[in-house]
Enzyme design. Structure first.
Site, PDB file in Angstrom:
ATOM      1  N   CYS A 147      23.862  42.633 -22.874  1.00 37.78           N
ATOM      2  CA  CYS A 147      24.211  41.777 -21.744  1.00 37.78           C
ATOM      3  C   CYS A 147      24.574  40.384 -22.252  1.00 37.78           C
ATOM      4  CB  CYS A 147      23.022  41.701 -20.785  1.00 37.78           C
ATOM      5  SG  CYS A 147      23.270  40.535 -19.454  1.00 37.78           S
TER       6      CYS A 147
ATOM      7  N   TYR B 231      -6.183   2.322   7.047  1.00 40.91           N
ATOM      8  CA  TYR B 231      -5.350   1.201   6.618  1.00 40.91           C
ATOM      9  C   TYR B 231      -5.288   0.039   7.594  1.00 40.91           C
ATOM     10  CZ  TYR B 231      -1.977   3.715   9.536  1.00 40.91           C
ATOM     11  OH  TYR B 231      -1.361   4.357  10.572  1.00 40.91           O
TER      12      TYR B 231
ATOM     13  N   LYS C 144      10.966   2.978   1.891  1.00 42.30           N
ATOM     14  CA  LYS C 144      10.937   4.424   1.624  1.00 42.30           C
ATOM     15  C   LYS C 144      11.463   4.768   0.237  1.00 42.30           C
ATOM     16  CE  LYS C 144       9.557   6.594   5.239  1.00 42.30           C
ATOM     17  NZ  LYS C 144      10.298   7.296   6.120  1.00 42.30           N
TER      18      LYS C 144
ATOM     19  N   CYS D 223      17.583  43.049 -15.869  1.00 42.74           N
ATOM     20  CA  CYS D 223      18.736  43.795 -16.340  1.00 42.74           C
ATOM     21  C   CYS D 223      18.261  44.598 -17.544  1.00 42.74           C
ATOM     22  CB  CYS D 223      19.829  42.823 -16.748  1.00 42.74           C
ATOM     23  SG  CYS D 223      20.993  43.508 -17.927  1.00 42.74           S
TER      24      CYS D 223
ATOM     25  N   ASP E 167       2.139  10.747   3.223  1.00 39.59           N
ATOM     26  CA  ASP E 167       2.881  11.680   4.052  1.00 39.59           C
ATOM     27  C   ASP E 167       1.867  12.518   4.813  1.00 39.59           C
ATOM     28  OD1 ASP E 167       5.487  11.918   4.467  1.00 39.59           O
ATOM     29  OD2 ASP E 167       5.930  13.152   2.713  1.00 39.59           O
TER      30      ASP E 167
ATOM     31  N   CYS F   2      26.601  42.264 -16.962  1.00 38.58           N
ATOM     32  CA  CYS F   2      27.022  43.342 -17.869  1.00 38.58           C
ATOM     33  C   CYS F   2      27.070  44.705 -17.190  1.00 38.58           C
ATOM     34  CB  CYS F   2      26.089  43.394 -19.076  1.00 38.58           C
ATOM     35  SG  CYS F   2      24.464  44.038 -18.659  1.00 38.58           S
TER      36      CYS F   2
ATOM     37  N   GLU G 295       0.849  -1.199   0.000  1.00 34.67           N
ATOM     38  CA  GLU G 295       0.000   0.000   0.000  1.00 34.67           C
ATOM     39  C   GLU G 295       0.888   1.255   0.000  1.00 34.67           C
ATOM     40  OE1 GLU G 295      -3.396   1.544   3.060  1.00 34.67           O
ATOM     41  OE2 GLU G 295      -2.764  -0.512   3.180  1.00 34.67           O
TER      42      GLU G 295
ATOM     43  N   CYS H 106      23.522  44.799 -13.086  1.00 35.03           N
ATOM     44  CA  CYS H 106      23.485  43.413 -13.563  1.00 35.03           C
ATOM     45  C   CYS H 106      24.827  42.741 -13.262  1.00 35.03           C
ATOM     46  CB  CYS H 106      23.208  43.408 -15.064  1.00 35.03           C
ATOM     47  SG  CYS H 106      23.456  41.795 -15.815  1.00 35.03           S
TER      48      CYS H 106
ATOM     49  N   LYS I 204       2.471   4.668   1.186  1.00 34.80           N
ATOM     50  CA  LYS I 204       2.575   5.268   2.527  1.00 34.80           C
ATOM     51  C   LYS I 204       2.428   6.774   2.371  1.00 34.80           C
ATOM     52  CE  LYS I 204       5.252   5.245   6.750  1.00 34.80           C
ATOM     53  NZ  LYS I 204       5.082   6.683   6.981  1.00 34.80           N
TER      54      LYS I 204
END
Ligand code: I6G
Length: 684
Positions: free
Chosen positions: A444, A237, A326, A438, A129, A423, A125, A420, A127
């Site tokens: 640039c 479960y 896991k 920028c 979280d 440049c 099954e 920037c 798992k």
């Protein structure tokens, strides 16, 4: 008796009872079977009717009524509840060999007890979280719900668990056990989590860190009204204490029975055989992991035979008959070594956290995006911080949160740079916009490289062999500045580059030559006009057909293109007005980039043939783009402004100044009705 009469003759008590039973059945079908039986509107109607009866007859309200999910008085603190049977946790396996060791232990223990099993059947099954809970039912009615706590004693969270729509207040069927404790996992589906956070961010409220914390945090609300606002769900479960129920022989049958009682059980559980079955299941769920509607952190395998489970028993904190396998964690802790700003194709500055390398989501991550300066400040990430990094699926790794307790002394807030980093042009962030940019444009280097990458990319000019590294080399060697320069590259120049052999150089020149033949849509997309993605480029190409017309189009004409709104129209107009862009386009065309022009549809015999037509005002019978296309098919040139060259002005509703100008200049004016008539085949 007709149904309506039956309803009218019912006492309020009988009607309330009937409605509760009906709603209970519909809840069961919706939550436990995942097979809704009535449309939401019908369900809502029944629910409202029940609430109405209960409002008129408060003596009919009972704790098990579906109207009573929310509204319990806030609790002052959490009462402790001692579990009738310990709520154990699970041992973990991270690798196949640990799983094999578990299976071997199980076989050996069973063999020692005189049970020989070659291959053991397991129930597998996902798992989830979330947060584990235990719900106790007495005589089929929900008595209380508790968190796991330390496994022996948990907290009473009944008021919050009652708000979860999939939690039955009353069990289904006639043979419900006098006592039944069920174990399950409360979780927050991903979509609900994202919606909740989007709304919270819009309102300037605190956002939830991740779905797991969200579930656990929601259960710890003192006021169930707060919990009810969180989109929680639950899967059941297993069982704790039961009385008066002769358990079936297998766990698989327990899950089936739970479903029959009305509990929502994961639709993804499977009966598998031995380690090979477990591994196949693990891999299958792993592939589907990111498409599931909720986060999972692994799968659980349980010995299917309950008698064998009993034989195996439990160690101090975990059963010996189950294990959690896991997945690689999708969140990990690491430290931020620096925060830098990356410059994208459109000049957008993206703050990026350079991290101490960490294994997360199955790969080693050493950079994580912080999206934009607003996000950086909201999360207040600083060099030296310990942070949670998340990498789920193919999503770019991101910094979820700073662990503030671990912040070293002497760190400082990261500010947006004035210049920037590539440049040194000015960095601008228009009022109200999340993104800072920028202002250097193609001056640039970073923007230039990104623009070139985009130009060469698969959905743009599709120049095979011209990848990121090579563009980097070509720009750094000063061989190219704009896309047009690509077409002046020579074999000598290319072979002079590091790691560039004769063959690769020749192949690249060949690819450049071959791809000179393209489509207008690809070419427009390749230019990298802001806000013009593939679909918009295709739309512009279809509507304008001719690049020259598009280059000179005004906003009004652009707005006639399907999917083009004011922002895109403005971006397109300013792009083509910029002399530098015009020069690059001219050079590209001089180098021979071309696309097939649609064969001019043989102009239909029509009064519009060779005429310059202006459409003004709104048309009621057709879209403007449609009218324009029809006129062009008939040999007309449709322009956006009225001048002495205009032959006909078609005036729809609210025509404005163009009509006035046409009248001033003595130009023929046509109504929409007349236009439609003249578009008819054979019209004079
Ligand atoms: O924490 C858990 C999550 C899921 C579990 C669990 C589970 O089965 C799907 N099963 C057991 C037996 C335990 N914890 C103790």
């Amino acid at each position: 008796m007709a149904k309506g009469d039956e309803e009218r003759d019912e006492s309020p008590a009988a009607e309330a009872e009937r409605l509760r039973s009906l709603i209970g059945e519909y809840d069961y079908a919706y939550h436990a079977l995942d097979a809704p039986r009535v449309p939401d509107a019908e369900y809502d109607r029944l629910f409202r009717r029940l609430a109405e009866i209960e409002a008129e007859h408060p003596e009919l309200v009972s704790a098990t009524s579906p109207t009573q999910r929310v509204g319990a008085r806030p609790v002052g603190e959490f009462r402790e509840i001692r579990h009738a049977r310990s709520m154990l946790s699970l041992d973990n396996a991270f690798h196949e060999d640990e799983l094999a060791a578990f299976d071997k232990r199980v076989s050996e223990r069973l063999a020692a007890a005189g049970i020989s099993a070659d291959i053991i059947d397991y129930v597998a099954e996902p798992k989830l979280d979330g947060a584990a809970v235990s719900l106790r039912y007495a005589e089929g009615k929900l008595e209380f719900a508790a968190t796991r706590g330390d496994g022996t004693t948990g907290e009473d969270v009944t008021h919050n668990v009652r708000t979860i729509a999939a939690v039955p207040f009353v069990l289904r069927g006639h043979d419900v056990p006098p006592v039944l404790e069920v174990r399950g996992e409360v979780y927050m589906p991903r979509e609900g989590f994202e919606d909740f956070n989007r709304l919270a961010a819009q309102r300037g409220e605190k956002t939830l860190v991740n779905p797991r914390n969200a579930a656990a945090g929601s259960l710890r609300q003192l006021d169930s009204e707060m919990t009810a606002r969180r989109p929680l769900a639950i899967f059941f479960y297993g069982i704790g204490e039961t009385r008066g129920w002769e358990l079936p022989p297998t766990h698989a049958e327990v899950l089936d029975a739970l479903r029959t009682f009305g509990f929502r059980v994961s639709p993804d559980w499977r009966l598998v055989s031995g380690i090979a079955g477990c591994m196949a299941y693990y891999e299958d769920i792993g592939r589907r992991r990111n498409r599931l509607p909720h986060d999972i952190d692994g799968v659980v395998y349980k010995v299917n035979r309950l008698r064998w489970q009993a034989e195996l028993g439990a160690a101090s904190r975990a059963p010996r008959w189950a294990i959690a396998h896991k997945f690689p964690a999708q969140e990990e802790l690491t430290t931020v070594e620096a925060i830098e700003f990356q410059v994208g194709r459109t000049g957008a500055l993206t703050p990026v956290a350079r991290l101490a390398p960490v294994f997360v989501g199955g790969v080693t991550v050493s950079n994580a995006t912080l999206h934009n300066i607003g996000e950086l400040h909201r999360k207040d990430v600083r060099a030296g911080d310990t942070v949670i990094v998340r990498r789920a699926g193919d999503v770019i790794p991101e910094v979820v949160k700073v662990i503030e307790e671990r912040r070293p002394a002497g760190t400082s807030i990261v500010e947006l740079p004035d210049r920037c980093p590539v440049c040194q042009s000015e960095v601008v962030r228009p009022e109200g916009e999340a993104v800072a940019r920028c202002a250097g444009g193609l001056i640039c280097g970073a923007q230039r490289k990104q623009a070139l990458r985009h130009f060469a990319s698969r959905h743009a000019m599709d120049i095979e062999g011209l990848g990121e590294k090579l563009i980097e080399q070509l720009v750094d060697a000063g061989l190219i500045e704009t896309p047009a320069d690509l077409y002046s590259l020579t074999l000598d120049e290319l072979t002079g580059l590091e790691r560039m052999g004769d063959k690769s150089a020749a192949n690249l020149l060949d690819a450049l030559e071959r791809r000179k033949s393209t489509t207008l849509a690809r070419f427009l997309f390749a230019l990298g006009i802001r806000e013009v993605g593939e679909a918009t480029a295709a739309s512009l190409a279809t509507s304008f057909v001719d690049l020259d017309t598009l280059r000179h189009a005004d906003e009004e004409q652009l707005l006639e293109v399907p999917d083009v709104g004011p922002v895109v129209a403005e971006r397109v107009r300013t792009f083509f007005q910029e002399p530098h862009n015009g020069a690059v386009i001219d050079k590209l065309l001089e180098h021979g980039i071309h696309w097939p022009r649609p064969a001019p549809a043989r102009a239909l015999e029509s009064p519009f043939s060779g005429k310059t037509v202006v459409l003004t005002g709104s048309l009621s019978t057709m879209a403007r783009a449609e009218a324009k296309a029809e006129l062009e098919k008939r040999g007309a040139k449709v322009t956006g402004s009225v001048s002495k060259k205009t032959d006909i002005v078609v005036a729809g509703e609210n025509p404005g100044s163009k009509l006035a100008k046409a009248q001033d200049l003595g130009i023929a004016v046509m109504t929409e009705e007349e236009l439609v008539r003249r578009l008819e085949p054979g019209s004079p």
